[in-house]
Design a protein around this motif. Structure first.
Motif, PDB file in Angstrom:
ATOM      1  N   ARG A  34       0.676  -1.116  -0.017  1.00  0.00           N
ATOM      2  CA  ARG A  34       0.048   0.165  -0.020  1.00  0.00           C
ATOM      3  C   ARG A  34       0.925   1.329   0.042  1.00  0.00           C
ATOM      4  NH1 ARG A  34      -5.066  -1.964   3.890  1.00  0.00           N
ATOM      5  NH2 ARG A  34      -6.523  -2.281   2.093  1.00  0.00           N
ATOM      6  N   SER A 198     -11.058 -11.583   7.989  1.00  0.00           N
ATOM      7  CA  SER A 198     -11.493 -11.678   9.486  1.00  0.00           C
ATOM      8  C   SER A 198     -12.777 -10.741   9.715  1.00  0.00           C
ATOM      9  CB  SER A 198     -10.218 -11.377  10.404  1.00  0.00           C
ATOM     10  OG  SER A 198      -9.704 -10.200   9.967  1.00  0.00           O
ATOM     11  N   LYS A 199     -12.871  -9.543   8.821  1.00  0.00           N
ATOM     12  CA  LYS A 199     -13.716  -8.331   8.932  1.00  0.00           C
ATOM     13  C   LYS A 199     -15.080  -8.912   8.567  1.00  0.00           C
ATOM     14  CE  LYS A 199     -10.409  -4.721   8.127  1.00  0.00           C
ATOM     15  NZ  LYS A 199      -9.805  -3.716   7.122  1.00  0.00           N
ATOM     16  N   LYS A 203     -18.469  -7.612   6.064  1.00  0.00           N
ATOM     17  CA  LYS A 203     -18.196  -8.058   4.591  1.00  0.00           C
ATOM     18  C   LYS A 203     -19.451  -9.298   4.459  1.00  0.00           C
ATOM     19  CE  LYS A 203     -13.390  -7.194   4.236  1.00  0.00           C
ATOM     20  NZ  LYS A 203     -12.277  -7.488   4.058  1.00  0.00           N
ATOM     21  N   GLY A 294     -11.072 -22.743  14.122  1.00  0.00           N
ATOM     22  CA  GLY A 294     -10.596 -22.783  12.759  1.00  0.00           C
ATOM     23  C   GLY A 294      -9.834 -21.966  12.110  1.00  0.00           C
ATOM     24  N   GLU A 325      -0.387 -15.707   7.944  1.00  0.00           N
ATOM     25  CA  GLU A 325       0.711 -15.233   8.403  1.00  0.00           C
ATOM     26  C   GLU A 325       1.447 -16.209   9.217  1.00  0.00           C
ATOM     27  OE1 GLU A 325      -2.367 -14.008   8.955  1.00  0.00           O
ATOM     28  OE2 GLU A 325      -2.597 -11.829   8.513  1.00  0.00           O
ATOM     29  N   GLY A 352      -5.827  -5.375   1.713  1.00  0.00           N
ATOM     30  CA  GLY A 352      -4.639  -5.259   2.040  1.00  0.00           C
ATOM     31  C   GLY A 352      -4.015  -6.572   2.455  1.00  0.00           C
ATOM     32  N   ASP A 353      -4.621  -7.370   3.315  1.00  0.00           N
ATOM     33  CA  ASP A 353      -3.935  -8.619   3.641  1.00  0.00           C
ATOM     34  C   ASP A 353      -4.032  -9.777   2.557  1.00  0.00           C
ATOM     35  OD1 ASP A 353      -3.178  -8.204   6.459  1.00  0.00           O
ATOM     36  OD2 ASP A 353      -5.282  -7.742   6.890  1.00  0.00           O
ATOM     37  N   SER A 354      -5.076  -9.638   1.722  1.00  0.00           N
ATOM     38  CA  SER A 354      -5.167 -10.535   0.532  1.00  0.00           C
ATOM     39  C   SER A 354      -3.868 -10.151  -0.264  1.00  0.00           C
ATOM     40  CB  SER A 354      -6.482 -10.360  -0.209  1.00  0.00           C
ATOM     41  OG  SER A 354      -7.633 -10.457   0.841  1.00  0.00           O
ATOM     42  N   GLY A 376     -12.407  -4.013   1.802  1.00  0.00           N
ATOM     43  CA  GLY A 376     -13.713  -3.735   1.861  1.00  0.00           C
ATOM     44  C   GLY A 376     -14.281  -2.613   0.952  1.00  0.00           C
TER      45      GLY A 376
HETATM   46  N1  LIG Z   1     -10.174 -18.495  10.334  1.00  0.00           N
HETATM   47  C1  LIG Z   1      -9.691 -17.067  10.629  1.00  0.00           C
HETATM   48  N2  LIG Z   1      -9.654 -16.776  11.897  1.00  0.00           N
HETATM   49  C2  LIG Z   1      -9.317 -15.643  12.380  1.00  0.00           C
HETATM   50  N3  LIG Z   1      -8.631 -14.709  11.315  1.00  0.00           N
HETATM   51  C3  LIG Z   1      -8.741 -15.283  10.333  1.00  0.00           C
HETATM   52  C4  LIG Z   1      -9.276 -16.470   9.681  1.00  0.00           C
HETATM   53  N4  LIG Z   1      -8.845 -16.572   8.329  1.00  0.00           N
HETATM   54  C5  LIG Z   1      -8.301 -15.475   7.871  1.00  0.00           C
HETATM   55  N5  LIG Z   1      -8.133 -14.640   9.167  1.00  0.00           N
HETATM   56  C6  LIG Z   1      -7.390 -13.391   9.031  1.00  0.00           C
HETATM   57  O1  LIG Z   1      -8.009 -12.376   8.114  1.00  0.00           O
HETATM   58  C7  LIG Z   1      -6.988 -11.358   8.132  1.00  0.00           C
HETATM   59  C8  LIG Z   1      -7.563 -10.575   6.882  1.00  0.00           C
HETATM   60  O2  LIG Z   1      -8.766 -10.294   6.909  1.00  0.00           O
HETATM   61  P1  LIG Z   1      -9.458  -8.807   5.965  1.00  0.00           P
HETATM   62  O3  LIG Z   1     -10.710  -9.011   6.019  1.00  0.00           O
HETATM   63  O4  LIG Z   1      -8.832  -7.502   6.903  1.00  0.00           O
HETATM   64  O5  LIG Z   1      -8.889  -8.892   4.563  1.00  0.00           O
HETATM   65  P2  LIG Z   1      -8.196  -7.885   3.678  1.00  0.00           P
HETATM   66  O6  LIG Z   1      -7.696  -8.366   2.634  1.00  0.00           O
HETATM   67  O7  LIG Z   1      -7.063  -7.068   4.628  1.00  0.00           O
HETATM   68  O8  LIG Z   1      -9.250  -6.814   3.533  1.00  0.00           O
HETATM   69  P3  LIG Z   1      -9.261  -5.353   3.879  1.00  0.00           P
HETATM   70  O9  LIG Z   1      -8.484  -4.544   3.055  1.00  0.00           O
HETATM   71  O10 LIG Z   1     -10.947  -4.881   3.692  1.00  0.00           O
HETATM   72  O11 LIG Z   1      -8.805  -5.253   5.395  1.00  0.00           O
HETATM   73  C9  LIG Z   1      -5.776 -12.064   7.949  1.00  0.00           C
HETATM   74  O12 LIG Z   1      -4.745 -11.272   9.007  1.00  0.00           O
HETATM   75  C10 LIG Z   1      -6.023 -13.127   8.462  1.00  0.00           C
HETATM   76  O13 LIG Z   1      -4.884 -13.878   9.521  1.00  0.00           O
END
Ligand SMILES: Nc1ncnc2c1ncn2[C@@H]1O[C@H](COP(=O)(O)OP(=O)(O)OP(=O)(O)O)[C@@H](O)[C@H]1O
Ligand SMILES: O=C(O)[C@H](O)COP(=O)(O)O
Length: 395
Positions: A34, A198-199, A203, A294, A325, A352-354, A376
């Motif tokens: 980013r 995780s959000k 979502k 899970g 991670e 961001g995380d994807s 999001g």
């Molecule tokens: N089963 C799970 N339990 C808890 N956390 C999870 C699980 N699966 C994925 N995650 C976590 O979800 C996080 C990313 O989620 P997030 O919804 O923020 O996605 P994003 O790609 O960053 O989208 P945004 O840009 O909207 O934040 C990662 O840090 C990951 O570790």
């Protein structure tokens, strides 16, 4: 929307709202995607002689000053990438921010401390948000919106400041909108959407709208457990949105009626704790033990997802399939990335995380049609919602 080339920025203080919400581990940035994405706009403004004041958020500190959410490491990285000094203001709209803004020469850059250290930034109260926006706007003469990942937030720096200053859209917003538009017009079918992360509460609502657009919706990540529970299965200590169960049951019903295929994982990697070294193993999705949570989709699910993506002509993917991670929980995300990389379909990965996951797992960005900085934000764009940060720039 006006672009920055429509503004006369030379010698002017320009406030740039960027999305620099990068993943950090023990204070170190684990993916600077980013920050890199913000460089063209900042660079263009510098070239044109602007005094650039960048503002951004990091995490969700909820109006409190929490040092672990400081943007200081981001300022250092931004400086390295720009090859220039970035003055870091130790506050958002206080003395330090005013001094940093006032002390800039043409072409110089400052970064303000995390916007979300101020309660006014995210307040739902228009007057409180407006009062903070007044102070932020007072630092500059012009405003550039470039934080695509945050355009779905009705926050002071995104929505209220552009009401107060002459404004334009930065290059990142323009590019993101151009690509995502393709997913709202004539999409090539089958159109598959993969959702994870995780959000969950943010979502889940998106699915409502996707039911009328996508042919297939694949669910992974933290969202899975609300679906499994809605189907009557126990999910142990996994992430769960108890108050969304009825909504999710409604989605499952409507999908069946309208012929949209929901693909849910068949197996899950369940662990005794949220830790890489916790005892973990693969369990059937309908048999998650009560004392486990899970943290990834299992290997059978990885294969199933790859198979359901194989003939898709368009794929939008937001949210990792697991806690990528940590190595033991990264395989589901890897399986989806593998299925999409170089697939020939129109593939957009958002978030961001994807995006970080794709890069960290060693995939080339060129294997995907577009890697969006917005998770999001891109989902809400695809829903056809009015996004406050885009609306504000159009006015
Ligand atoms: N089963 C799970 N339990 C808890 N956390 C999870 C699980 N699966 C994925 N995650 C976590 O979800 C996080 C990313 O989620 P997030 O919804 O923020 O996605 P994003 O790609 O960053 O989208 P945004 O840009 O909207 O934040 C990662 O840090 C990951 O570790
Ligand atoms: O990571 C994101 O999606 C953006 O930076 C927005 O962050 P938020 O979901 O905390 O508003």
């Amino acid at each position: 929307m006006r672009t920055i080339d429509d503004l006369d920025v030379s010698g002017k203080r320009v406030l740039v709202r960027a999305d620099l919400n990068v993943p950090l581990q023990d204070g170190a940035i684990t993916d600077d995607g980013r920050i890199r994405a913000s460089l063209p706009t900042i660079g263009r403004l510098r070239e044109r002689g602007a005094k650039v004041i960048v503002c951004a958020h990091l995490g969700r500190p909820k109006g409190e000053v929490r040092p672990e959410f400081s943007l200081a490491p981001v300022a250092a990285r931004l400086g390295e990438l720009l090859g220039a000094t970035v003055r870091f203001a130790a506050d958002v709209v206080g003395d330090s921010a005013r001094d940093a803004a006032a002390g800039l020469a043409d072409g110089e850059v400052a970064l303000l401390e995390n916007l979300r250290f101020e309660a006014g930034e995210t307040s739902k109260d228009d007057a409180e948000r407006g009062a903070f926006a007044d102070r932020l706007a007072a630092l500059a003469e012009l405003y550039v919106g470039d934080g695509f990942g945050a355009v779905h937030r009705k926050h002071a720096s995104v929505y209220d400041v552009p009401e107060r200053l002459p404004h334009a859209a930065g290059g990142l917003i323009a590019t993101e909108v151009e690509v995502l538009k393709r997913l709202t017009e004539d999409v090539a079918r089958p159109y598959a959407v993969v959702l994870g992360g995780s959000k969950v509460s943010d979502k889940l609502g998106v699915i409502e709208n996707l039911l009328g657009k996508a042919d297939r919706i694949l669910i992974g990540g933290g969202m899975v457990f609300t679906f499994l529970k809605a189907q009557g299965h126990e999910v142990g200590k996994s992430l769960l949105e108890e108050d969304q169960l009825d909504t999710v049951r409604g989605y499952l019903r409507r999908a069946e009626e309208s012929g949209v295929e929901f693909v849910l994982p068949a197996d899950i990697v369940a662990a005794t704790a949220f830790a890489a070294d916790a005892d973990h193993g693969v369990v059937s999705a309908d048999a998650i033990p009560a004392d486990r949570l899970g943290l990834d989709i299992g290997p059978e699910s990885g294969k199933l997802f790859a198979e359901r993506l194989a003939d898709a002509a368009t794929v939008f993917w937001n949210g990792p399939m697991g806690v990528f991670e940590m190595e033991p929980y990264s395989h589901g995300t890897r399986a989806v990335a593998q299925a999409l990389a170089g697939s020939g379909a129109f593939t957009v990965v958002g978030g961001g995380d994807s995006a970080a996951a794709v890069r960290q797992l060693g995939f080339e960005e060129s294997g995907f049609s577009h890697i969006s900085t917005g998770g999001g934000a891109s989902l809400e764009y695809l829903e056809g919602k009015t996004l406050p940060g885009l609306q504000a720039l159009e006015d």
